[in-house]
Design a protein around this motif. Sequence first.
Motif, mmCIF file in Angstrom:
data_model
loop_
_atom_site.group_PDB
_atom_site.id
_atom_site.type_symbol
_atom_site.label_atom_id
_atom_site.label_comp_id
_atom_site.label_asym_id
_atom_site.label_seq_id
_atom_site.Cartn_x
_atom_site.Cartn_y
_atom_site.Cartn_z
ATOM 1 N N THR A 29 3.124 31.617 1.515
ATOM 2 C CA THR A 29 3.766 31.791 2.822
ATOM 3 C C THR A 29 5.280 31.793 2.695
ATOM 4 O O THR A 29 5.970 32.651 3.264
ATOM 5 N N TRP A 30 5.816 30.839 1.952
ATOM 6 C CA TRP A 30 7.267 30.767 1.745
ATOM 7 C C TRP A 30 7.764 32.010 1.009
ATOM 8 O O TRP A 30 8.791 32.589 1.371
ATOM 9 N N THR A 31 7.029 32.438 -0.012
ATOM 10 C CA THR A 31 7.436 33.617 -0.777
ATOM 11 C C THR A 31 7.451 34.859 0.103
ATOM 12 O O THR A 31 8.353 35.703 -0.001
ATOM 13 N N ARG A 32 6.463 34.987 0.972
ATOM 14 C CA ARG A 32 6.445 36.125 1.902
ATOM 15 C C ARG A 32 7.692 36.122 2.777
ATOM 16 O O ARG A 32 8.296 37.172 3.023
ATOM 17 N N GLN A 33 8.067 34.961 3.267
ATOM 18 C CA GLN A 33 9.256 34.897 4.118
ATOM 19 C C GLN A 33 10.507 35.275 3.333
ATOM 20 O O GLN A 33 11.379 35.981 3.850
ATOM 21 N N LEU A 34 10.597 34.825 2.088
ATOM 22 C CA LEU A 34 11.738 35.192 1.247
ATOM 23 C C LEU A 34 11.796 36.707 1.032
ATOM 24 O O LEU A 34 12.864 37.324 1.100
ATOM 25 N N ILE A 35 10.641 37.310 0.747
ATOM 26 C CA ILE A 35 10.588 38.759 0.515
ATOM 27 C C ILE A 35 10.979 39.520 1.786
ATOM 28 O O ILE A 35 11.728 40.508 1.732
ATOM 29 N N GLU A 36 10.504 39.055 2.927
ATOM 30 C CA GLU A 36 10.861 39.718 4.180
ATOM 31 C C GLU A 36 12.359 39.629 4.444
ATOM 32 O O GLU A 36 12.987 40.609 4.873
ATOM 33 N N THR A 37 12.953 38.474 4.177
ATOM 34 C CA THR A 37 14.393 38.311 4.372
ATOM 35 C C THR A 37 15.181 39.188 3.415
ATOM 36 O O THR A 37 16.171 39.820 3.792
ATOM 37 N N ALA A 38 14.762 39.246 2.163
ATOM 38 C CA ALA A 38 15.491 40.015 1.157
ATOM 39 C C ALA A 38 15.395 41.518 1.396
ATOM 40 O O ALA A 38 16.376 42.249 1.236
ATOM 41 N N THR A 39 14.205 41.996 1.793
ATOM 42 C CA THR A 39 13.978 43.440 1.907
ATOM 43 C C THR A 39 14.159 43.978 3.321
ATOM 44 O O THR A 39 14.449 45.162 3.505
ATOM 45 N N GLY A 40 13.947 43.122 4.318
ATOM 46 C CA GLY A 40 13.989 43.578 5.702
ATOM 47 C C GLY A 40 12.678 44.173 6.181
ATOM 48 O O GLY A 40 12.580 44.655 7.314
#
Length: 344
Positions: free
Chosen positions: A108-119
């Motif tokens: 879950t945390w990794t998904r949020q990081l990826i969403e923030t980084a990529t948009g």
Amino acid sequence: MNKQIFSFVTVCIIMGLSYPFVRKHTVMSFGGCSRAVNVNQYKIVKERDLLELINTCSKDGVNLNGGKSNYDYLKRNLKNFNCSQSLRFLSAPRSLVALASFPGSGNTWTRQLIETATGYFTGSVYTDWNFVGSNECPSRRRVFIVKTHLTSNSSTSHRDCTRIYVAHLHFACAICILRNPYSAILAEFNRENSNNARAHFDPGHWVAPKQMFTTKRWRMFVSKQVNRWKNMALYWIQKNEPTYVLVYERLLENTFLEMSRLMTFLNITIQYDSLYCLSADDNRSFKRIIPHWMTINNVYSDELREIVNKAVQTVKIGIDSKLNLNGVLNSYFLPIENSSRQMQ
């Protein structure tokens, strides 16, 4: 004349002014961390430059690795720092990438990081309630990062997939999140056996009751789930398709660097301002506040340690040494004390 030039340059440095033949060598170091993060804010992230930035900030006593303290520092020191990002679906389809992990490994945390980084929104083989991208079947190709806890390259039970008669997906490559099995299994046991799933910010809530860790149920759970952890790791790491092993402990220790490397694997370029915003995605938002007695040393008996250590050894033997994971896997072993251990 030389003395005059030397004196002038010295004054420039003291006063924080720029001099033509001084500026070239002082972009990163002159002015320290505060200047460096501003200079790089709208540049494309490259690992070599990122390492230099981290080193520059380290000299100023700033551990630029992500997390709440970094967010507060960046908010104070950046002239324009805005992380109110609007996420979007893909405008053009990309090949699907599995974000595979054993439950309790930080997906879950990794998904949020990826969403923030990529948009971009991320998806799932499940219908997760807490991510917009999880509402759609990944085969619609409006998301490309897809969460899964399965040892399967294709299966999905997603509600929208069923609606459009899709039972199988195909992942072109994968990200495998690897976390210490002792921590991951404990996290999953707490999730399944919590006494109050809505009060996880209070110590002792959203965790299993203390008495459960002396029962057969806990012992059976560890025996079953450690095999699942082992099979997840071996299945995804040994696949023929390209797989990036994202070590949870490394991500926790140095979020910026590990996410930069992940973006390189995904062939996505990002700017430093996107990387800086990762510090707002504090993993503590997804962590249970556990009571003092709930430690790995307390809840895992020697009998259980033997079982978990054996699984770690199997994974260690089964993966390619070129992946440079031996050190990580070695750190997962717990000592066998051959003595009775009572919970404190």
